[in-house]
Scaffold this active site. Structure first.
Site, PDB file in Angstrom:
ATOM      1  N   GLU A 135     -52.834 -37.432  -7.803  1.00 50.87           N
ATOM      2  CA  GLU A 135     -53.386 -36.970  -6.525  1.00 50.87           C
ATOM      3  C   GLU A 135     -53.559 -38.148  -5.573  1.00 50.87           C
ATOM      4  OE1 GLU A 135     -53.943 -34.825  -4.425  1.00 50.87           O
ATOM      5  OE2 GLU A 135     -55.375 -33.290  -4.979  1.00 50.87           O
ATOM      6  N   ASP A 136     -53.638 -37.849  -4.290  1.00 53.28           N
ATOM      7  CA  ASP A 136     -53.863 -38.897  -3.295  1.00 53.28           C
ATOM      8  C   ASP A 136     -55.346 -39.271  -3.192  1.00 53.28           C
ATOM      9  OD1 ASP A 136     -54.550 -36.407  -2.277  1.00 53.28           O
ATOM     10  OD2 ASP A 136     -53.518 -36.661  -0.358  1.00 53.28           O
TER      11      ASP A 136
ATOM     12  N   ASP B 191     -61.873 -35.594  -2.870  1.00 53.83           N
ATOM     13  CA  ASP B 191     -62.893 -35.513  -1.824  1.00 53.83           C
ATOM     14  C   ASP B 191     -64.022 -34.614  -2.348  1.00 53.83           C
ATOM     15  OD1 ASP B 191     -64.033 -35.535   0.734  1.00 53.83           O
ATOM     16  OD2 ASP B 191     -62.721 -34.002   1.526  1.00 53.83           O
TER      17      ASP B 191
ATOM     18  N   PHE C 234     -62.456 -39.910   7.229  1.00 51.04           N
ATOM     19  CA  PHE C 234     -61.128 -39.324   7.076  1.00 51.04           C
ATOM     20  C   PHE C 234     -60.085 -40.423   7.129  1.00 51.04           C
ATOM     21  CE2 PHE C 234     -57.344 -36.994   8.325  1.00 51.04           C
ATOM     22  CZ  PHE C 234     -57.395 -35.944   7.426  1.00 51.04           C
TER      23      PHE C 234
ATOM     24  N   ARG D 266     -48.204 -40.367   7.397  1.00 53.49           N
ATOM     25  CA  ARG D 266     -47.923 -40.473   5.959  1.00 53.49           C
ATOM     26  C   ARG D 266     -47.081 -41.702   5.641  1.00 53.49           C
ATOM     27  NH1 ARG D 266     -49.364 -35.496   3.681  1.00 53.49           N
ATOM     28  NH2 ARG D 266     -48.884 -33.661   4.915  1.00 53.49           N
TER      29      ARG D 266
HETATM   30  P1  5GP Z   1     -60.694 -31.914  -2.201  1.00 55.32           P
HETATM   31  O1  5GP Z   1     -60.235 -30.600  -2.787  1.00 55.32           O
HETATM   32  O2  5GP Z   1     -61.084 -32.922  -3.245  1.00 55.32           O
HETATM   33  O3  5GP Z   1     -61.782 -31.701  -1.186  1.00 55.32           O
HETATM   34  O4  5GP Z   1     -59.528 -32.475  -1.339  1.00 55.32           O
HETATM   35  C1  5GP Z   1     -58.311 -32.745  -1.830  1.00 55.32           C
HETATM   36  C2  5GP Z   1     -57.262 -32.827  -0.746  1.00 55.32           C
HETATM   37  O5  5GP Z   1     -57.801 -32.867   0.575  1.00 55.32           O
HETATM   38  C3  5GP Z   1     -56.526 -34.117  -0.895  1.00 55.32           C
HETATM   39  O6  5GP Z   1     -55.479 -33.982  -1.821  1.00 55.32           O
HETATM   40  C4  5GP Z   1     -56.048 -34.398   0.510  1.00 55.32           C
HETATM   41  O7  5GP Z   1     -54.819 -33.754   0.736  1.00 55.32           O
HETATM   42  C5  5GP Z   1     -57.126 -33.791   1.386  1.00 55.32           C
HETATM   43  N1  5GP Z   1     -58.065 -34.839   1.860  1.00 55.32           N
HETATM   44  C6  5GP Z   1     -59.323 -35.067   1.423  1.00 55.32           C
HETATM   45  N2  5GP Z   1     -59.880 -36.113   2.074  1.00 55.32           N
HETATM   46  C7  5GP Z   1     -58.923 -36.561   2.928  1.00 55.32           C
HETATM   47  C8  5GP Z   1     -58.882 -37.650   3.853  1.00 55.32           C
HETATM   48  O8  5GP Z   1     -59.820 -38.438   4.044  1.00 55.32           O
HETATM   49  N3  5GP Z   1     -57.706 -37.804   4.537  1.00 55.32           N
HETATM   50  C9  5GP Z   1     -56.639 -36.983   4.380  1.00 55.32           C
HETATM   51  N4  5GP Z   1     -55.549 -37.246   5.102  1.00 55.32           N
HETATM   52  N5  5GP Z   1     -56.640 -35.953   3.510  1.00 55.32           N
HETATM   53  C10 5GP Z   1     -57.777 -35.746   2.792  1.00 55.32           C
END
Ligand code: 5GP
Length: 181
Positions: free
Chosen positions: A104-105, A108, A158, A171
């Protein structure tokens, strides 16, 4: 986010390209300890955000690697997470008794990580699943979940770059950055 700020000139670098590239080696060493070199790994690249991280990380692995790609919809064009997760383009090979590495990237809220971990464990019955994320936004967590490994902890801002986007842009940047208010 202040829309007037969103352009390349305003990005503040948070994690440099060199820092990312160094971290890849450390993470690959950790993965090697979990998955012995004579065992195959099925690497699951979670599109689109982890495309850069995953592509670079697998170059450091010495195992036989199979790469698969899945897409989870959660953010759309917004900067807030959604509880409404959906797996799209989820055509995977048989993973029963295989080593699986989910890449995963960023974690959050943790909703995507939870969704994916459950999905793989419950539906695919792999031998072992490891979850790795380049970034970890611990302070934003809504569900209790931690990746097995992560590269960098980031504050609740963000971030963009190195696969992470804002409305499809940024990206391609080789570093991680953010837009100061
Ligand atoms: P989660 O389900 O943990 O809230 O979020 C996962 C996805 O939300 C990540 O895989 C990503 O695509 C997106 N995301 C969460 N935080 C960020 C951020 O700070 N920047 C960006 N560009 N995407 C985010």
């Amino acid at each position: 986010m202040n829309e007037d700020n969103i352009n390349l000139n305003n990005i503040k670098v948070l994690i440099t390209e060199a820092e990312i590239q160094n971290k890849l080696k450390t993470l690959a060493e950790k993965i090697e300890k979990e998955f012995p070199i004579n065992e195959e790994i099925c690497v699951i690249c979670v599109l689109k955000g982890s495309v850069m991280f995953c592509a670079d990380l697998v170059k450091h692995l010495k195992n036989m690697v199979q790469m698969e790609f899945i897409r989870i919809s959660s953010y759309g064009n917004e900067t807030k997470s959604s509880n409404n997760l959906q797996a799209i383009d989820l055509t995977l090979p048989n993973l029963a008794d295989k080593n699986v590495l989910i890449v995963e990237d960023i974690i959050d809220t943790g909703l995507t990580a939870r969704f994916l971990t459950d999905l793989f464990k419950i539906k695919h019955h792999p031998k072992k699943v490891l979850f790795i994320s380049l970034l970890n936004k611990k302070c934003a967590r809504q569900v209790e979940i931690e990746p097995d490994y992560y590269g960098f902890e980031v504050d609740d801002k963000f971030v963009v770059g190195y696969g992470l986007d804002y409305k499809g842009y940024f990206r391609n940047l080789p570093y991680i950055g953010y837009f100061p208010n």
